[in-house]
Every structure is written in structure tokens, then in C-alpha cells.
Design a protein around this motif. Structure first.
Motif, PDB file in Angstrom:
ATOM      1  N   ALA A 176      -9.013  -7.920  59.493  1.00 38.60           N
ATOM      2  CA  ALA A 176      -8.217  -6.724  59.792  1.00 38.60           C
ATOM      3  C   ALA A 176      -6.781  -6.864  59.320  1.00 38.60           C
ATOM      4  N   PHE A 177      -6.208  -8.054  59.495  1.00 38.52           N
ATOM      5  CA  PHE A 177      -4.818  -8.258  59.087  1.00 38.52           C
ATOM      6  C   PHE A 177      -4.712  -8.864  57.691  1.00 38.52           C
ATOM      7  N   GLY A 178      -5.858  -9.016  57.031  1.00 37.49           N
ATOM      8  CA  GLY A 178      -5.833  -9.497  55.655  1.00 37.49           C
ATOM      9  C   GLY A 178      -5.623  -8.384  54.650  1.00 37.49           C
ATOM     10  N   THR A 179      -5.979  -7.160  55.036  1.00 34.87           N
ATOM     11  CA  THR A 179      -5.831  -6.039  54.103  1.00 34.87           C
ATOM     12  C   THR A 179      -4.390  -5.543  53.935  1.00 34.87           C
ATOM     13  N   PRO A 180      -3.568  -5.432  55.016  1.00 36.24           N
ATOM     14  CA  PRO A 180      -2.210  -4.910  54.824  1.00 36.24           C
ATOM     15  C   PRO A 180      -1.368  -5.666  53.807  1.00 36.24           C
ATOM     16  N   PRO A 181      -1.325  -7.020  53.838  1.00 35.22           N
ATOM     17  CA  PRO A 181      -0.506  -7.708  52.825  1.00 35.22           C
ATOM     18  C   PRO A 181      -0.995  -7.455  51.408  1.00 35.22           C
ATOM     19  N   LEU A 182      -2.319  -7.357  51.242  1.00 36.49           N
ATOM     20  CA  LEU A 182      -2.863  -7.103  49.910  1.00 36.49           C
ATOM     21  C   LEU A 182      -2.459  -5.715  49.420  1.00 36.49           C
ATOM     22  N   LEU A 183      -2.607  -4.717  50.290  1.00 35.80           N
ATOM     23  CA  LEU A 183      -2.222  -3.358  49.921  1.00 35.80           C
ATOM     24  C   LEU A 183      -0.721  -3.253  49.699  1.00 35.80           C
ATOM     25  N   GLN A 184       0.055  -3.935  50.559  1.00 34.00           N
ATOM     26  CA  GLN A 184       1.507  -3.902  50.416  1.00 34.00           C
ATOM     27  C   GLN A 184       1.930  -4.523  49.094  1.00 34.00           C
ATOM     28  N   THR A 185       1.289  -5.627  48.733  1.00 34.88           N
ATOM     29  CA  THR A 185       1.591  -6.277  47.467  1.00 34.88           C
ATOM     30  C   THR A 185       1.279  -5.367  46.298  1.00 34.88           C
ATOM     31  N   LYS A 186       0.150  -4.670  46.398  1.00 30.18           N
ATOM     32  CA  LYS A 186      -0.251  -3.763  45.313  1.00 30.18           C
ATOM     33  C   LYS A 186       0.723  -2.599  45.167  1.00 30.18           C
ATOM     34  N   VAL A 187       1.173  -2.072  46.304  1.00 35.46           N
ATOM     35  CA  VAL A 187       2.143  -0.971  46.273  1.00 35.46           C
ATOM     36  C   VAL A 187       3.457  -1.421  45.648  1.00 35.46           C
ATOM     37  N   ILE A 188       3.960  -2.576  46.112  1.00 35.26           N
ATOM     38  CA  ILE A 188       5.245  -3.069  45.623  1.00 35.26           C
ATOM     39  C   ILE A 188       5.172  -3.415  44.143  1.00 35.26           C
ATOM     40  N   SER A 189       4.065  -4.031  43.717  1.00 37.31           N
ATOM     41  CA  SER A 189       3.929  -4.410  42.313  1.00 37.31           C
ATOM     42  C   SER A 189       3.786  -3.196  41.411  1.00 37.31           C
ATOM     43  N   SER A 190       3.302  -2.085  41.979  1.00 39.41           N
ATOM     44  CA  SER A 190       3.110  -0.874  41.182  1.00 39.41           C
ATOM     45  C   SER A 190       4.366  -0.023  41.096  1.00 39.41           C
ATOM     46  N   SER A 191       5.331  -0.289  41.972  1.00 41.06           N
ATOM     47  CA  SER A 191       6.571   0.497  41.964  1.00 41.06           C
ATOM     48  C   SER A 191       7.569  -0.159  41.019  1.00 41.06           C
ATOM     49  N   GLU A 192       7.905   0.543  39.964  1.00 42.51           N
ATOM     50  CA  GLU A 192       8.833  -0.005  38.970  1.00 42.51           C
ATOM     51  C   GLU A 192      10.242  -0.134  39.524  1.00 42.51           C
ATOM     52  N   GLY A 193      10.593   0.725  40.439  1.00 39.47           N
ATOM     53  CA  GLY A 193      11.912   0.682  41.080  1.00 39.47           C
ATOM     54  C   GLY A 193      11.789   1.253  42.473  1.00 39.47           C
ATOM     55  N   GLY A 194      12.802   1.010  43.299  1.00 38.22           N
ATOM     56  CA  GLY A 194      12.759   1.542  44.656  1.00 38.22           C
ATOM     57  C   GLY A 194      11.677   0.910  45.506  1.00 38.22           C
ATOM     58  N   THR A 195      11.590  -0.412  45.453  1.00 35.06           N
ATOM     59  CA  THR A 195      10.546  -1.094  46.208  1.00 35.06           C
ATOM     60  C   THR A 195      10.728  -0.931  47.720  1.00 35.06           C
ATOM     61  N   ILE A 197      11.811   1.781  49.364  1.00 38.64           N
ATOM     62  CA  ILE A 197      11.229   3.071  49.736  1.00 38.64           C
ATOM     63  C   ILE A 197       9.709   3.002  49.644  1.00 38.64           C
ATOM     64  N   ALA A 198       9.199   2.361  48.598  1.00 42.34           N
ATOM     65  CA  ALA A 198       7.753   2.225  48.438  1.00 42.34           C
ATOM     66  C   ALA A 198       7.139   1.476  49.610  1.00 42.34           C
ATOM     67  N   ALA A 199       7.819   0.406  50.042  1.00 41.65           N
ATOM     68  CA  ALA A 199       7.319  -0.367  51.177  1.00 41.65           C
ATOM     69  C   ALA A 199       7.334   0.462  52.454  1.00 41.65           C
ATOM     70  N   ALA A 200       8.385   1.265  52.648  1.00 43.27           N
ATOM     71  CA  ALA A 200       8.484   2.108  53.843  1.00 43.27           C
ATOM     72  C   ALA A 200       7.375   3.153  53.872  1.00 43.27           C
ATOM     73  N   VAL A 201       7.112   3.764  52.727  1.00 44.30           N
ATOM     74  CA  VAL A 201       6.028   4.753  52.642  1.00 44.30           C
ATOM     75  C   VAL A 201       4.686   4.088  52.911  1.00 44.30           C
ATOM     76  N   SER A 202       4.537   2.866  52.408  1.00 47.27           N
ATOM     77  CA  SER A 202       3.298   2.127  52.646  1.00 47.27           C
ATOM     78  C   SER A 202       3.106   1.855  54.128  1.00 47.27           C
ATOM     79  N   VAL A 203       4.171   1.411  54.808  1.00 45.40           N
ATOM     80  CA  VAL A 203       4.097   1.177  56.254  1.00 45.40           C
ATOM     81  C   VAL A 203       3.763   2.472  56.983  1.00 45.40           C
ATOM     82  N   SER A 204       4.334   3.584  56.533  1.00 47.81           N
ATOM     83  CA  SER A 204       4.044   4.881  57.141  1.00 47.81           C
ATOM     84  C   SER A 204       2.572   5.236  56.984  1.00 47.81           C
TER      85      SER A 204
END
Length: 264
Positions: A176-195, A197-204
Motif C-alpha cells: 500500500a505504501f510502496g505505490t505513492p513513492p513510485l507514482l511521486q517519482t514518476k510525476v516529478i521526473s515527468s515535470s520539466e519545471g515546477g516540481t 507544484i507537480a508534487a503538491a498536485v500529486s499529493v492532492s
């Protein structure tokens, strides 16, 4: 360097403690819903609204607070957020009724998204990015989700055995707690800038799922009166995530293939 390194380590330690405290506060209430329901003489499903309200508050306020805070000095912002967090939890401890408790949870959640965009997003993203290669993130998420579905499916049957229940709980937590870091990493790595804000949207987005999960879980509990059906509902929701992740994986493979064809 000998002066700077201990300072950096101390800052990371403080952020870790703050992140743990906020995360613990979010999830601890789930384990005492029955006690809260008894204290305020309400149904457990109604007490579950505390989880929904908290998650919904994170979803709505996280990006807004982050957008405002990202333009301000980090240290005063973090200190201010933690002050709100402490006061709101003090309010929870002294709440005379359920309405005040719900309001205190909403206030506590208002700082969650912004803080985790600096803390969890950065720490987890950097840590797990080094552990799981970026091309394998989606495939790893699929494997973790399959494991989570399996644990949820068998847990009601093994929970009657203490040793099996301990193992099942450990595996559930790991998946259950293994998926959030993976998804968070994918979101951050996909955001060219504004990481941030991207992380905040991901948490939301995570907390929107938390809100929906708590609401659906409350409906299941009210309709069936059995906690066993909650595991079936969780497995079904995870299966929906598995389908979406599989679709993303296929799309990524197709994009890579087309790129190689066009390049060749």
C-alpha cells in the motif's frame, strides 16, 4: 564541508520528523474510528467522515497553499505550517463535539499538501528514483498493485491466525505504501519545471483517492455491517488502478517503439 554537512543532515532529520508526524496524524485516526464513534455516540461510518474531510481538505487546499508558499522564504513558511498543524491537533485533542473535531481535522489538513511537496515529494522522489530505474517505474507499480490485490483478497481469511495476520499486515503496508513513492517519482521526473507544484498536485490526487476510499468504505460498512467486505472493496479499487497502470505501460511501450521506428 565539516560544518555544512551536519547542518544539512539535521535539516533532513527535522523534515523527516515533521513528515512522520503529519503522516501519522493523517492515518492514526483510522485506527481509532470505533473509539471516536463511541465517544460522540455516532456510527463508525459517520466517524469515517473525518478521513474524508481531511483528504478532501488536502486535495483542495494543497495546490493553493503551495502556489502561495512557493514564492515565500521556505523556513518561515515551514515554521508557520507546523504551527498551524500543532494548534489544529491541540484543538482536536480538546474537541468537545464531533463538529469541532471535524473542523480541526480540516485545518490540520490545510498544511499537508504544501509541506509534503517540500518533504515527501523531494525525499521519496530522490531516494526511490535511485532504487528503481525510471523505465521500470510503471512495471514496478503494476507488480506492487498485483501484490496488494492478492493481500487484500486473502487477508480476511488469514486474519484469524495471529502469525499470518502479522505477515499479512506487513505485506499490506509494504504494497500500500510502496505505490505513492513510485507514482511521486514518476510525476516529478515527468515535470520539466515546477516540481514543487507537480508534487503538491500529486499529493492532492492521492488524498482525493483517500477521500473517495473513505466515503466508499463507509457506504460498504453501512450496507453490509461487515469489515470483511472492506477488503473486497479495496481489492476492486486497486484493480481499477491496475487497469489504468497497465494502459499507461502499453502506451509507453508503444511510444518507445514508434520513436525507435522513426529514428531508425
Amino acid at each position: 564541508m565539516s560544518i555544512k554537512n551536519p547542518s544539512v543532515k539535521f535539516i533532513i532529520f527535522v523534515l523527516m520528523i515533521c513528515t512522520f508526524s503529519i503522516g501519522y496524524t493523517e492515518y492514526a485516526v483510522m485506527g481509532i474510528l470505533t473509539s471516536i464513534a463511541n465517544d460522540f455516540h455516532i456510527q463508525v461510518s459517520s466517524a469515517g467522515l473525518l478521513v474524508t474531510a481531511y483528504a478532501a481538505s488536502v486535495c483542495l487546499t494543497g495546490p493553493i497553499v503551495t502556489i502561495i508558499a512557493v514564492k515565500l522564504p521556505r523556513k518561515p513558511v515551514l515554521l508557520g505550517l507546523m504551527a498551524i498543524f500543532i494548534l489544529s491537533n491541540l484543538m482536536s485533542a480538546l474537541a468537545p463535539n464531533f463538529a469541532v473535531l471535524a473542523v480541526s481535522r480540516i485545518l490540520s489538513a490545510s498544511i499537508h499538501g504544501a509541506f509534503f511537496a517540500y518533504g515527501l515529494g523531494g525525499v521519496a522522489g530522490n531516494f526511490f528514483a535511485g532504487k528503481v530505474p525510471l523505465p521500470l517505474l510503471t512495471r514496478t507499480m503494476i507488480g506492487v498493485m498485483i501484490g496488494l490485490i492478492g493481500v487484500l483478497a486473502v487477508f480476511p481469511y488469514i486474519a484469524i491466525y495471529p502469525a499470518a495476520a502479522i505477515v499479512g499486515t506487513f505485506l499490506f503496508g509494504a504494497c500500500a505504501f510502496g505505490t505513492p513513492p513510485l507514482l511521486q517519482t514518476k510525476v516529478i521526473s515527468s515535470s520539466e519545471g515546477g516540481t514543487t507544484i507537480a508534487a503538491a498536485v500529486s499529493v492532492s490526487a492521492f488524498n482525493l483517492a483517500n477521500a473517495l476510499g473513505a466515503w466508499i468504505g463507509g457506504m460498504i460498512l453501512s450496507g453490509t455491517g461487515s469489515y470483511s467486505w472492506l477488503f473486497a472493496g479495496g481489492a476492486l479499487m486497486t484493480a481499477c488502478g491496475l487497469v489504468l497502470s497497465t494502459f499507461v505501460h502499453v502506451s509507453e511501450k508503444k511510444s518507445v517503439y514508434e520513436y525507435q521506428v522513426n529514428k531508425g
